[in-house]
Design a protein around this motif. Structure first.
Motif, mmCIF file in Angstrom:
data_model
loop_
_atom_site.group_PDB
_atom_site.id
_atom_site.type_symbol
_atom_site.label_atom_id
_atom_site.label_comp_id
_atom_site.label_asym_id
_atom_site.label_seq_id
_atom_site.Cartn_x
_atom_site.Cartn_y
_atom_site.Cartn_z
ATOM 1 N N LEU A 128 0.798 -1.344 -0.078
ATOM 2 C CA LEU A 128 -0.176 0.114 0.145
ATOM 3 C C LEU A 128 0.883 1.367 0.212
ATOM 4 C CD1 LEU A 128 -2.154 -2.021 0.855
ATOM 5 C CD2 LEU A 128 -3.196 -0.108 1.984
ATOM 6 N N THR A 129 2.169 1.198 0.405
ATOM 7 C CA THR A 129 2.977 2.188 0.238
ATOM 8 C C THR A 129 3.846 2.257 -0.864
ATOM 9 O OG1 THR A 129 4.559 1.437 1.893
ATOM 10 C CG2 THR A 129 2.735 2.723 2.894
ATOM 11 N N PRO A 130 4.362 3.327 -1.092
ATOM 12 C CA PRO A 130 3.812 4.581 -1.070
ATOM 13 C C PRO A 130 2.756 4.999 -1.903
ATOM 14 C CG PRO A 130 5.810 4.778 -2.664
ATOM 15 C CD PRO A 130 5.349 3.301 -2.178
ATOM 16 N N VAL A 131 2.227 4.347 -2.777
ATOM 17 C CA VAL A 131 0.994 4.518 -3.766
ATOM 18 C C VAL A 131 -0.202 5.308 -3.039
ATOM 19 C CG1 VAL A 131 -0.348 3.849 -5.696
ATOM 20 C CG2 VAL A 131 2.052 3.113 -5.450
ATOM 21 N N LEU A 132 -0.827 4.581 -2.196
ATOM 22 C CA LEU A 132 -1.932 4.815 -1.492
ATOM 23 C C LEU A 132 -2.000 5.573 -0.036
ATOM 24 C CD1 LEU A 132 -4.239 2.040 -2.294
ATOM 25 C CD2 LEU A 132 -4.370 4.184 -3.112
ATOM 26 N N LYS A 140 -6.893 4.875 17.468
ATOM 27 C CA LYS A 140 -6.045 4.630 16.217
ATOM 28 C C LYS A 140 -4.679 5.258 16.331
ATOM 29 C CE LYS A 140 -8.062 8.063 13.306
ATOM 30 N NZ LYS A 140 -6.972 9.139 13.436
ATOM 31 N N GLY A 141 -4.646 6.276 17.057
ATOM 32 C CA GLY A 141 -3.306 7.208 17.063
ATOM 33 C C GLY A 141 -3.207 7.803 15.614
ATOM 34 N N ASP A 142 -1.905 7.802 15.046
ATOM 35 C CA ASP A 142 -1.633 8.670 13.885
ATOM 36 C C ASP A 142 -2.015 7.448 12.677
ATOM 37 O OD1 ASP A 142 -0.954 10.704 15.038
ATOM 38 O OD2 ASP A 142 1.093 10.294 14.922
ATOM 39 N N CYS A 200 -10.005 1.778 7.617
ATOM 40 C CA CYS A 200 -9.306 3.048 7.148
ATOM 41 C C CYS A 200 -9.709 4.204 7.692
ATOM 42 C CB CYS A 200 -9.831 2.956 5.708
ATOM 43 S SG CYS A 200 -8.691 3.989 4.933
ATOM 44 N N HIS A 201 -8.695 5.159 7.973
ATOM 45 C CA HIS A 201 -8.929 6.245 8.861
ATOM 46 C C HIS A 201 -8.254 7.587 7.961
ATOM 47 C CE1 HIS A 201 -9.981 4.185 12.311
ATOM 48 N NE2 HIS A 201 -8.936 3.300 12.083
ATOM 49 N N SER A 202 -8.772 7.592 6.724
ATOM 50 C CA SER A 202 -7.910 8.507 5.743
ATOM 51 C C SER A 202 -7.798 10.075 6.492
ATOM 52 C CB SER A 202 -8.690 8.540 4.435
ATOM 53 O OG SER A 202 -8.160 9.455 3.508
ATOM 54 N N ALA A 203 -6.694 10.623 6.029
ATOM 55 C CA ALA A 203 -6.410 12.045 6.622
ATOM 56 C C ALA A 203 -6.657 13.002 5.422
ATOM 57 C CB ALA A 203 -4.880 12.049 7.026
ATOM 58 N N SER A 204 -7.374 12.563 4.439
ATOM 59 C CA SER A 204 -7.579 13.416 3.125
ATOM 60 C C SER A 204 -8.722 14.596 3.737
ATOM 61 C CB SER A 204 -8.211 12.531 1.995
ATOM 62 O OG SER A 204 -7.313 11.583 1.724
ATOM 63 N N GLU A 205 -8.819 15.578 2.688
ATOM 64 C CA GLU A 205 -9.917 16.436 2.985
ATOM 65 C C GLU A 205 -11.322 15.847 3.068
ATOM 66 O OE1 GLU A 205 -9.211 19.940 3.236
ATOM 67 O OE2 GLU A 205 -7.287 19.321 3.502
ATOM 68 N N ILE A 206 -12.277 16.422 3.524
ATOM 69 C CA ILE A 206 -13.588 15.983 3.798
ATOM 70 C C ILE A 206 -14.154 15.540 2.180
ATOM 71 C CG2 ILE A 206 -14.740 18.005 3.732
ATOM 72 C CD1 ILE A 206 -15.458 15.123 6.030
ATOM 73 N N PRO A 244 4.859 3.950 5.786
ATOM 74 C CA PRO A 244 4.522 2.483 6.060
ATOM 75 C C PRO A 244 4.018 2.313 7.628
ATOM 76 C CG PRO A 244 6.878 2.387 5.076
ATOM 77 C CD PRO A 244 6.402 3.894 5.009
ATOM 78 N N GLU A 245 4.526 3.327 8.289
ATOM 79 C CA GLU A 245 4.275 3.520 9.602
ATOM 80 C C GLU A 245 2.775 3.831 9.964
ATOM 81 O OE1 GLU A 245 6.889 5.243 8.431
ATOM 82 O OE2 GLU A 245 8.375 3.591 9.089
ATOM 83 N N SER A 246 2.149 4.325 8.802
ATOM 84 C CA SER A 246 0.629 4.665 8.893
ATOM 85 C C SER A 246 -0.185 3.575 9.118
ATOM 86 C CB SER A 246 0.253 5.560 7.976
ATOM 87 O OG SER A 246 0.506 4.766 6.482
ATOM 88 N N ILE A 247 0.289 2.264 8.816
ATOM 89 C CA ILE A 247 -0.459 0.940 8.823
ATOM 90 C C ILE A 247 -0.054 0.256 10.214
ATOM 91 C CG2 ILE A 247 -0.953 -0.992 7.876
ATOM 92 C CD1 ILE A 247 -0.020 0.171 5.106
ATOM 93 N N GLY A 248 -0.981 0.010 11.154
ATOM 94 C CA GLY A 248 -0.526 -0.968 12.428
ATOM 95 C C GLY A 248 -1.779 -1.329 13.094
#
Length: 191
Positions: free
Chosen positions: A22-26, A41-43, A87-93, A30-34
């Motif tokens: 999934l990284t770095p394309v999506l 969920k933290g970060d 999934c907890h996307s950090a994208s714009e709403i 890598p640390e954003s998956i855990g």
């Protein structure tokens, strides 16, 4: 031989697999998956939450395992591990839902393409073993899914099962080898 860390080692294996694909394309890091609860969920942008461990009766082993010349080890316990992937996307709403759906689509694709993990895919005590871990979709009821989110709104999630996973027993039994055997043959009358 898998020790008591086998449950954590399966989680580590799944996280590593997803990080590689999934990284770095999506996801950029890598640390954003855990491994984390979807509500704590933290970060993390993608969490795997082990919500249930159940004995796998279909793969129960009953035979003792030889450990040396005078020791037998009791059979391992076969387990299935049930995960909620969120999934907890950090994208714009405005794009968050689409990003989360893309990420979940990729998770499903990765687990479909790697439905059996073995050899170099396995981590921790499983590494280098002959074990095979199967990954299968495991739909969960909406009621169960919502209950895993406690007081926070439900987010798009997937249910998966990994197994069988074998948790070794620490019980052993001492045995003695047959050192001497005596046989006596007798002739029967009438033959």
């Amino acid at each position: 031989m898998a020790d008591y860390t086998v449950i954590a080692d399966v989680g580590h294996t799944l996280v590593k697999l997803l990080r590689e694909h999934l990284t770095p394309v999506l996801l950029s890091q890598p640390e954003s998956i855990g491994l984390a609860s979807p509500t704590d969920k933290g970060d993390f942008q993608l969490t795997l939450f082990l919500y249930s461990i159940q004995e796998n009766a279909d793969n129960r082993r009953t035979e003792m395992i030889g450990r040396g010349t005078n020791t037998l080890q009791f059979p391992p316990m076969a387990l299935n591990l049930y995960y909620l992937i969120t999934c907890h996307s950090a994208s714009e709403i405005s794009t968050r839902s689409l990003d989360e759906q893309r990420i979940m689509g990729k998770v499903m694709q990765v687990f479909h393409d790697h439905a059996v993990l073995r050899g170099a895919d396995l981590q921790g005590s499983l590494a280098g073993s002959d074990e095979e871990i199967r990954i299968m979709p495991h739909p969960i009821s909406m009621e169960t899914a919502v209950s895993l989110f406690s007081d926070t709104p439900y987010k798009l999630s997937l249910g998966y099962m990994a197994g069988p996973v074998y948790l070794d027993s620490t019980r052993t039994k001492q045995t003695k080898r047959v050192a001497d055997a005596h046989f006596q043959l007798e002739e029967r009358e009438g033959r």
